[in-house]
Design a protein around this motif. Structure first.
Motif, PDB file in Angstrom:
ATOM      1  N   THR A 192       0.825  -1.207   0.000  1.00  0.00           N
ATOM      2  CA  THR A 192       0.000   0.000   0.000  1.00  0.00           C
ATOM      3  C   THR A 192       0.859   1.256   0.000  1.00  0.00           C
ATOM      4  O   THR A 192       0.553   2.229  -0.679  1.00  0.00           O
ATOM      5  N   LEU A 193       1.934   1.244   0.758  1.00  0.00           N
ATOM      6  CA  LEU A 193       2.910   2.326   0.801  1.00  0.00           C
ATOM      7  C   LEU A 193       4.289   1.737   0.617  1.00  0.00           C
ATOM      8  O   LEU A 193       4.540   0.589   0.996  1.00  0.00           O
ATOM      9  N   PRO A 194       5.223   2.486   0.015  1.00  0.00           N
ATOM     10  CA  PRO A 194       5.094   3.823  -0.576  1.00  0.00           C
ATOM     11  C   PRO A 194       4.315   3.800  -1.898  1.00  0.00           C
ATOM     12  O   PRO A 194       3.999   2.730  -2.411  1.00  0.00           O
ATOM     13  N   LYS A 195       4.024   4.983  -2.417  1.00  0.00           N
ATOM     14  CA  LYS A 195       3.196   5.067  -3.610  1.00  0.00           C
ATOM     15  C   LYS A 195       3.848   4.380  -4.806  1.00  0.00           C
ATOM     16  O   LYS A 195       3.157   3.865  -5.679  1.00  0.00           O
ATOM     17  N   GLU A 196       5.185   4.394  -4.850  1.00  0.00           N
ATOM     18  CA  GLU A 196       5.875   3.799  -5.994  1.00  0.00           C
ATOM     19  C   GLU A 196       5.685   2.286  -6.058  1.00  0.00           C
ATOM     20  O   GLU A 196       5.815   1.689  -7.125  1.00  0.00           O
ATOM     21  N   LEU A 197       5.388   1.664  -4.910  1.00  0.00           N
ATOM     22  CA  LEU A 197       5.222   0.208  -4.867  1.00  0.00           C
ATOM     23  C   LEU A 197       3.762  -0.193  -4.653  1.00  0.00           C
ATOM     24  O   LEU A 197       3.493  -1.373  -4.428  1.00  0.00           O
ATOM     25  N   ARG A 198       2.851   0.744  -4.713  1.00  0.00           N
ATOM     26  CA  ARG A 198       1.441   0.433  -4.441  1.00  0.00           C
ATOM     27  C   ARG A 198       0.904  -0.575  -5.452  1.00  0.00           C
ATOM     28  O   ARG A 198       1.046  -0.397  -6.665  1.00  0.00           O
ATOM     29  N   GLY A 199       0.305  -1.630  -4.926  1.00  0.00           N
ATOM     30  CA  GLY A 199      -0.267  -2.665  -5.774  1.00  0.00           C
ATOM     31  C   GLY A 199       0.696  -3.750  -6.188  1.00  0.00           C
ATOM     32  O   GLY A 199       0.274  -4.758  -6.759  1.00  0.00           O
ATOM     33  N   LYS A 200       1.986  -3.599  -5.907  1.00  0.00           N
ATOM     34  CA  LYS A 200       2.971  -4.614  -6.292  1.00  0.00           C
ATOM     35  C   LYS A 200       3.109  -5.663  -5.199  1.00  0.00           C
ATOM     36  O   LYS A 200       2.980  -5.372  -4.014  1.00  0.00           O
ATOM     37  N   ASP A 201       3.397  -6.878  -5.634  1.00  0.00           N
ATOM     38  CA  ASP A 201       3.601  -7.967  -4.690  1.00  0.00           C
ATOM     39  C   ASP A 201       4.958  -7.797  -4.019  1.00  0.00           C
ATOM     40  O   ASP A 201       5.970  -7.589  -4.682  1.00  0.00           O
ATOM     41  N   MET A 202       4.969  -7.884  -2.698  1.00  0.00           N
ATOM     42  CA  MET A 202       6.198  -7.682  -1.948  1.00  0.00           C
ATOM     43  C   MET A 202       7.275  -8.672  -2.354  1.00  0.00           C
ATOM     44  O   MET A 202       8.473  -8.356  -2.336  1.00  0.00           O
ATOM     45  N   ARG A 203       6.878  -9.865  -2.738  1.00  0.00           N
ATOM     46  CA  ARG A 203       7.863 -10.869  -3.134  1.00  0.00           C
ATOM     47  C   ARG A 203       8.556 -10.512  -4.431  1.00  0.00           C
ATOM     48  O   ARG A 203       9.658 -10.995  -4.699  1.00  0.00           O
ATOM     49  N   MET A 204       7.916  -9.679  -5.268  1.00  0.00           N
ATOM     50  CA  MET A 204       8.487  -9.301  -6.550  1.00  0.00           C
ATOM     51  C   MET A 204       9.353  -8.044  -6.469  1.00  0.00           C
ATOM     52  O   MET A 204       9.978  -7.662  -7.462  1.00  0.00           O
ATOM     53  N   VAL A 205       9.360  -7.385  -5.324  1.00  0.00           N
ATOM     54  CA  VAL A 205      10.183  -6.186  -5.164  1.00  0.00           C
ATOM     55  C   VAL A 205      11.625  -6.624  -4.953  1.00  0.00           C
ATOM     56  O   VAL A 205      11.909  -7.424  -4.059  1.00  0.00           O
ATOM     57  N   PRO A 206      12.579  -6.146  -5.748  1.00  0.00           N
ATOM     58  CA  PRO A 206      13.979  -6.587  -5.590  1.00  0.00           C
ATOM     59  C   PRO A 206      14.553  -6.115  -4.270  1.00  0.00           C
ATOM     60  O   PRO A 206      14.195  -5.045  -3.744  1.00  0.00           O
ATOM     61  N   MET A 207      15.471  -6.905  -3.731  1.00  0.00           N
ATOM     62  CA  MET A 207      16.085  -6.569  -2.453  1.00  0.00           C
ATOM     63  C   MET A 207      16.944  -5.317  -2.548  1.00  0.00           C
ATOM     64  O   MET A 207      17.250  -4.693  -1.517  1.00  0.00           O
ATOM     65  N   GLU A 208      17.343  -4.913  -3.759  1.00  0.00           N
ATOM     66  CA  GLU A 208      18.133  -3.688  -3.903  1.00  0.00           C
ATOM     67  C   GLU A 208      17.357  -2.459  -3.428  1.00  0.00           C
ATOM     68  O   GLU A 208      17.970  -1.439  -3.082  1.00  0.00           O
ATOM     69  N   MET A 209      16.023  -2.549  -3.437  1.00  0.00           N
ATOM     70  CA  MET A 209      15.222  -1.427  -2.971  1.00  0.00           C
ATOM     71  C   MET A 209      15.358  -1.213  -1.461  1.00  0.00           C
ATOM     72  O   MET A 209      14.983  -0.164  -0.947  1.00  0.00           O
ATOM     73  N   PHE A 210      15.916  -2.203  -0.757  1.00  0.00           N
ATOM     74  CA  PHE A 210      16.034  -2.109   0.693  1.00  0.00           C
ATOM     75  C   PHE A 210      17.486  -1.956   1.139  1.00  0.00           C
ATOM     76  O   PHE A 210      17.798  -2.177   2.302  1.00  0.00           O
ATOM     77  N   ASN A 211      18.366  -1.574   0.215  1.00  0.00           N
ATOM     78  CA  ASN A 211      19.764  -1.375   0.587  1.00  0.00           C
ATOM     79  C   ASN A 211      19.926  -0.224   1.569  1.00  0.00           C
ATOM     80  O   ASN A 211      20.838  -0.218   2.399  1.00  0.00           O
ATOM     81  N   TYR A 212      19.060   0.764   1.455  1.00  0.00           N
ATOM     82  CA  TYR A 212      19.171   1.906   2.354  1.00  0.00           C
ATOM     83  C   TYR A 212      18.888   1.519   3.793  1.00  0.00           C
ATOM     84  O   TYR A 212      19.284   2.233   4.722  1.00  0.00           O
ATOM     85  N   CYS A 213      18.208   0.392   4.007  1.00  0.00           N
ATOM     86  CA  CYS A 213      17.922  -0.038   5.378  1.00  0.00           C
ATOM     87  C   CYS A 213      19.218  -0.371   6.116  1.00  0.00           C
ATOM     88  O   CYS A 213      19.391   0.007   7.282  1.00  0.00           O
ATOM     89  N   SER A 214      20.140  -1.060   5.417  1.00  0.00           N
ATOM     90  CA  SER A 214      21.421  -1.391   6.038  1.00  0.00           C
ATOM     91  C   SER A 214      22.221  -0.131   6.320  1.00  0.00           C
ATOM     92  O   SER A 214      22.864   0.003   7.375  1.00  0.00           O
ATOM     93  N   GLN A 215      22.194   0.816   5.377  1.00  0.00           N
ATOM     94  CA  GLN A 215      22.897   2.066   5.601  1.00  0.00           C
ATOM     95  C   GLN A 215      22.309   2.820   6.787  1.00  0.00           C
ATOM     96  O   GLN A 215      23.035   3.405   7.585  1.00  0.00           O
ATOM     97  N   LEU A 216      20.992   2.779   6.904  1.00  0.00           N
ATOM     98  CA  LEU A 216      20.341   3.459   8.021  1.00  0.00           C
ATOM     99  C   LEU A 216      20.717   2.816   9.346  1.00  0.00           C
ATOM    100  O   LEU A 216      20.967   3.500  10.341  1.00  0.00           O
ATOM    101  N   GLU A 217      20.799   1.482   9.374  1.00  0.00           N
ATOM    102  CA  GLU A 217      21.203   0.802  10.595  1.00  0.00           C
ATOM    103  C   GLU A 217      22.639   1.135  10.960  1.00  0.00           C
ATOM    104  O   GLU A 217      22.970   1.332  12.137  1.00  0.00           O
ATOM    105  N   ASP A 218      23.528   1.215   9.940  1.00  0.00           N
ATOM    106  CA  ASP A 218      24.919   1.575  10.216  1.00  0.00           C
ATOM    107  C   ASP A 218      25.024   2.982  10.763  1.00  0.00           C
ATOM    108  O   ASP A 218      25.802   3.258  11.687  1.00  0.00           O
ATOM    109  N   GLU A 219      24.229   3.900  10.205  1.00  0.00           N
ATOM    110  CA  GLU A 219      24.257   5.273  10.698  1.00  0.00           C
ATOM    111  C   GLU A 219      23.766   5.352  12.136  1.00  0.00           C
ATOM    112  O   GLU A 219      24.345   6.066  12.959  1.00  0.00           O
ATOM    113  N   ASN A 220      22.723   4.601  12.431  1.00  0.00           N
ATOM    114  CA  ASN A 220      22.211   4.618  13.802  1.00  0.00           C
ATOM    115  C   ASN A 220      23.216   4.029  14.788  1.00  0.00           C
ATOM    116  O   ASN A 220      23.392   4.523  15.891  1.00  0.00           O
TER     117      ASN A 220
END
Length: 401
Positions: free
Chosen positions: A260-288
């Motif tokens: 449902t969110l974000p708008k760019e991924l609305r309606g897409k199956d979570m399994r089909m979203v590439p893991m590269e879209m979540f690379n910023y999560c690791s960077q965010l954890e490192d920053e924290n």
């Protein structure tokens, strides 16, 4: 006279067997002594009948007006294997309501108003195989809810208010084969990344094919991936009046988890979203983590410590702030928005460059025109003569005359 007496004896034996199997049947309910089923559905009940026989194996309470249940509602029903509480008005369940249902294998809580669940709700039902929590108001699942449910095969969480799930909540379900999570407002951000890993493992894990049999057709509604066939080969899989459905499992089955969110991924199956879209999560954890190492100090607690008493004659030192800094929620990067920003910035820069080039060309042209004008002006000045020398010439002419 022998034949009637024999019939009378058989009738008495049957009656005694029925009485032993189901001693009493609740008022207005239907009881089946062979299957030990008590059907109290569609009666408008506001409470569970207190006289349900202890030997009951199936208790149907769907389509009633149950809104609250006491913790002892199903006490002394240790033989109960199937409980259906669908289509009621339940909003909360006591943590010990299923404490005596140690042989429960199927629990239907579909289409209620349940918003929260206690983590110990299913602790005493280790044989549970089918659990339906669809069409409720669940916004989250407590950690440890499914601990000990090693026999659970199918789980439905459709049509709730779930936005993210914790991977640790589902890891104890080693034998889970069917999972429904559709029709929820999923937020496909960093909080759902670990569950995405679990979904990929669950969908592609290797497992032995096996067949499950379900006697309720309503349990299969809304499951397009379940290969169910009813009425085929009568007498082999089912008996008249009691349809039987069979499911063939080969690995984990999962319906669509649409973002449902974000708008760019609305309606897409979570399994089909590439893991590269979540690379910023690791960077965010490192920053924290780096931010936590760079700023030493006391742990952030709600209770502020007592200030130290200042010494007499000494100036009080400023106390360090112990307020907990609020962490801003990281907004996921938008590739489309970033590309749009780059395009707009490029267009603006291009327009500015064109205006600068036009201004420079205009200046050059103006300068060249002014230089040419001054050259022409200098050429024409001797031809026009010196106006100051004209009176002297006139004086010389007049003297000669």
């Amino acid at each position: 006279m022998i034949f009637p007496s024999l019939c009378t004896r058989i009738t008495c034996w049957i009656a005694l067997y029925v009485v032993e199997a189901l001693p009493t049947c609740p008022f207005s309910c239907k009881c089946d002594s062979r299957s030990l089923e008590v059907d109290c559905s569609g009666l408008g009940l506001t409470a569970v009948p207190p006289d349900v026989p202890g030997a009951t194996r199936t208790l149907l309470l769907l389509n009633n007006k149950l809104s609250a249940l006491p913790s002892w509602a199903f006490a002394n029903l240790s033989s109960l294997q199937r409980l259906d509480l669908s289509n009621n008005f339940l909003d909360q369940l006591p943590h010990s309501i299923f404490g005596d249902l140690t042989n429960l294998t199927e629990l239907q809580l579909r289409n209620n108003s349940i918003r929260t669940l206690d983590r110990d709700l299913l602790r005493h039902s280790p044989l549970l195989r089918h659990l339906d929590l669809s069409i409720n108001g669940l916004a989250q699942l407590p950690p440890g809810l499914f601990d000990g449910l090693l026999a659970l095969r199918s789980l439905s969480l459709r049509s709730n208010r779930l936005q993210n799930l914790d991977r640790l909540t589902f890891e104890p379900l080693a034998n889970l084969q069917l999972l429904q999570v559709g029709d929820n407002p999923w937020e496909c951000d960093c909080n759902l990344r670990e569950f995405k890993h679990w979904m990929e493992w669950f969908s592609y894990r290797d497992g032995d094919s096996r067949i499950d049999y379900i006697a309720d057709k309503n349990y299969l509604l809304g499951l397009p991936f379940w290969g169910a066939r009813d009425g085929e080969k009568e007498g082999k899989f089912w008996a008249p009046g009691q349809p039987l459905f069979f499911l063939l499992h080969a690995g984990g089955r999962l319906d669509q988890l649409a973002c449902t969110l974000p708008k760019e991924l609305r309606g897409k199956d979570m399994r089909m979203v590439p893991m590269e879209m979540f690379n910023y999560c690791s960077q965010l954890e490192d920053e924290n983590s780096s931010a936590g190492l760079d700023i030493p100090g006391p742990p952030c607690t709600k209770a502020s410590p007592e200030p130290a008493k200042p010494k007499p004659g000494a100036e009080p030192e400023p106390e360090p702030s112990t307020a907990c800094p609020q962490k801003q929620r990281h907004r996921p990067a938008s590739v489309r928005r970033a590309m749009g920003t780059v395009i707009i910035a490029g267009v603006v820069c291009g327009i500015v460059c064109i205006m600068m080039v036009v201004a420079a060309a205009y200046g050059c042209i103006y300068a060249s025109l002014m230089a040419k004008y001054h050259r022409e002006l200098k050429k024409r000045q001797p031809l026009m003569g010196d106006p100051e020398g004209e009176p002297e010439d006139q004086k010389q002419i007049s003297s000669v005359a």
